[in-house]
Structure formats: C-alpha cells, structure tokens
Design an enzyme around this catalytic site. Structure first.
Site, PDB file in Angstrom:
ATOM      1  N   CYS A 116       0.771  -1.429   0.147  1.00 54.28           N
ATOM      2  CA  CYS A 116      -0.031   0.101  -0.134  1.00 54.28           C
ATOM      3  C   CYS A 116       1.038   1.192  -0.035  1.00 54.28           C
ATOM      4  O   CYS A 116       1.823   1.315   0.724  1.00 54.28           O
ATOM      5  CB  CYS A 116      -0.822   0.090   1.150  1.00 54.28           C
ATOM      6  SG  CYS A 116      -1.719   1.438   1.473  1.00 54.28           S
ATOM      7  N   CYS A 119       0.428   2.912   3.637  1.00 54.13           N
ATOM      8  CA  CYS A 119       0.765   2.426   4.851  1.00 54.13           C
ATOM      9  C   CYS A 119       1.744   1.292   4.866  1.00 54.13           C
ATOM     10  O   CYS A 119       2.340   0.646   5.987  1.00 54.13           O
ATOM     11  CB  CYS A 119      -0.538   2.019   5.727  1.00 54.13           C
ATOM     12  SG  CYS A 119      -1.207   0.452   5.210  1.00 54.13           S
ATOM     13  N   CYS A 165      -7.583  -0.902   1.409  1.00 53.61           N
ATOM     14  CA  CYS A 165      -6.489  -1.316   2.364  1.00 53.61           C
ATOM     15  C   CYS A 165      -7.166  -1.482   3.716  1.00 53.61           C
ATOM     16  O   CYS A 165      -7.652  -0.614   4.172  1.00 53.61           O
ATOM     17  CB  CYS A 165      -5.293  -0.502   2.270  1.00 53.61           C
ATOM     18  SG  CYS A 165      -4.196  -1.050   3.342  1.00 53.61           S
ATOM     19  N   CYS A 168      -5.409   0.847   6.292  1.00 49.86           N
ATOM     20  CA  CYS A 168      -5.549   2.324   6.257  1.00 49.86           C
ATOM     21  C   CYS A 168      -6.718   2.860   5.760  1.00 49.86           C
ATOM     22  O   CYS A 168      -6.954   4.182   5.445  1.00 49.86           O
ATOM     23  CB  CYS A 168      -4.454   2.842   5.911  1.00 49.86           C
ATOM     24  SG  CYS A 168      -4.073   2.761   3.902  1.00 49.86           S
ATOM     25  N   CYS A 188      -8.851  -5.057 -10.172  1.00 48.33           N
ATOM     26  CA  CYS A 188      -8.345  -3.895 -11.061  1.00 48.33           C
ATOM     27  C   CYS A 188      -7.986  -2.880 -10.271  1.00 48.33           C
ATOM     28  O   CYS A 188      -8.795  -2.100  -9.749  1.00 48.33           O
ATOM     29  CB  CYS A 188      -9.353  -3.619 -12.071  1.00 48.33           C
ATOM     30  SG  CYS A 188      -9.184  -2.576 -13.210  1.00 48.33           S
TER      31      CYS A 188
END
Ligand SMILES: [Zn+2]
Length: 200
Positions: A116, A119, A165, A168, A188
């Site tokens: 991510c 984070c 995510c 976060c 996607c």
C-alpha cells in the site's frame, strides 16, 4: 373536540383498515429509501471503523510471516495530503481512478510484492498478476484475504465492489468476476495506490 375512542367510535373494519394503511406506509418508506442515492463511500470515515484490524504480515521477498492484530492507521485529511502527491491522494483517499495505461505498474512483469502506498501493508504478489488488457495492474487474488477489504460501491450509476487497504482504508480499485483461473476474479487496481517491491 375530537373524541378518540377506538372501542366505541371506530367501525368494525377499522383495525383492518389501519393495518392496511400501516403496510402501505411501510412500503412507501421502503420505496423512499430505495429511491435515495445510497452511496457507499469506498474509503469509509475512520470514525466508523474499528481501531484494530487483523492483517497478515509479509516480508519484502513475499514470505508470509504472521497474522496479527494491529492498530489501524488513521490520519487526518491534512496529514494524508502532506504525505501523498495530489494525484495519489485523490485516488487513495477520495476513490478517484487513474487513467488507463498511465500508471506505472499495468505493464510491469517483475517478480515482487505490491504494498500500500499509504501504509506499506502487503496487498498483492506478482505471482497472481495477469495481463488483463485494461491498462490497470490486475491480479486474480490479494496476497492475503485479510489485507484487503471489499465493499459495495454504487457510485457512477454502477454496482461495483470497491477494494481498499484493511490497514489504512486507502482506496485501491475494484474487483470483478471476469478474471482468469483459478479464482475468476479480477482485482483491477490503480498503480498509484501501490508501491512495488522487487524480490531480492
Ligand atoms: Zn494501506
């Protein structure tokens, strides 16, 4: 003055009439709710979320380490704006979508993991990346089911499943059911939401 006494004044079928009215009112309410724009934000407000989440930690080489309960990453809009370039902020925190074929990972074929951008949570492994022809990096599975969160997204007049995510709440992209074997799923993703870490 109106003297309301249901036992004395109402005709015999009044209770049935009342129930019918109540049913109509409920149906009307349901229709009213159905008609309202029900927008489920892809990146829900942090205050509505649990303070702790369960995710699976991975090393940069893609090795699964351990599942653990960690504090969720919660930052203010101002803090995210300071940390992220404007385009990345729009995509990860406001569920924007990058233009196809403009991101840096749609055509990347190196081995590694994708974390991510906000984070560092591990999200995808290159082993599940495939050529979707869409211009966005596409995967048939997340690196661990715990690490991504799926939610209904009714924006833009479409019914889609947004992917964020878990750690976060960064918006990552959407998942569709037209992917390849073995899952038939197509995650996607926006390149801008990801940070690639090559296997060393
Ligand atoms: Zn994150």
């Amino acid at each position: 003055m109106f003297d309301f006494d249901p036992d004395r004044q109402n005709p015999p079928n009044s209770r049935r009439f009342f129930l019918a009215s109540a049913a109509a009112a409920v149906a009307g309410l349901a229709l009213w709710q159905w008609g309202k724009p029900r927008v489920l934000a892809a990146a829900p407000k942090a205050k509505d979320d649990p303070k702790e989440v369960t995710i699976v930690q991975f090393s940069d080489s893609g090795q699964r380490l351990k599942k653990e309960r960690i504090a969720k990453v919660v930052k203010s809009e101002e803090e995210w704006r300071k940390q992220l370039p404007a385009g990345v902020f729009d995509i990860t925190r406001n569920a924007d979508t990058e233009i196809a074929y403009t991101g840096k990972y749609w055509n990347l074929h190196e081995k590694g993991i994708y974390r991510c951008i906000c984070c560092d949570n591990a999200l995808f492994d290159s082993a599940t990346k495939f050529e979707s022809g869409t211009g966005w990096p596409s995967f048939w599975a997340p690196i661990a089911a715990e690490n991504v969160t799926e939610s209904r997204d009714l924006t833009l007049g479409m019914m889609r499943t947004a992917v964020s995510c878990t750690e976060c709440d960064a918006h990552l992209g959407h998942v569709f059911d037209d992917g390849p074997e073995p899952t038939h799923l197509r995650y996607c993703m926006n390149s801008a939401s990801l940070r690639f870490v090559a296997h060393t």
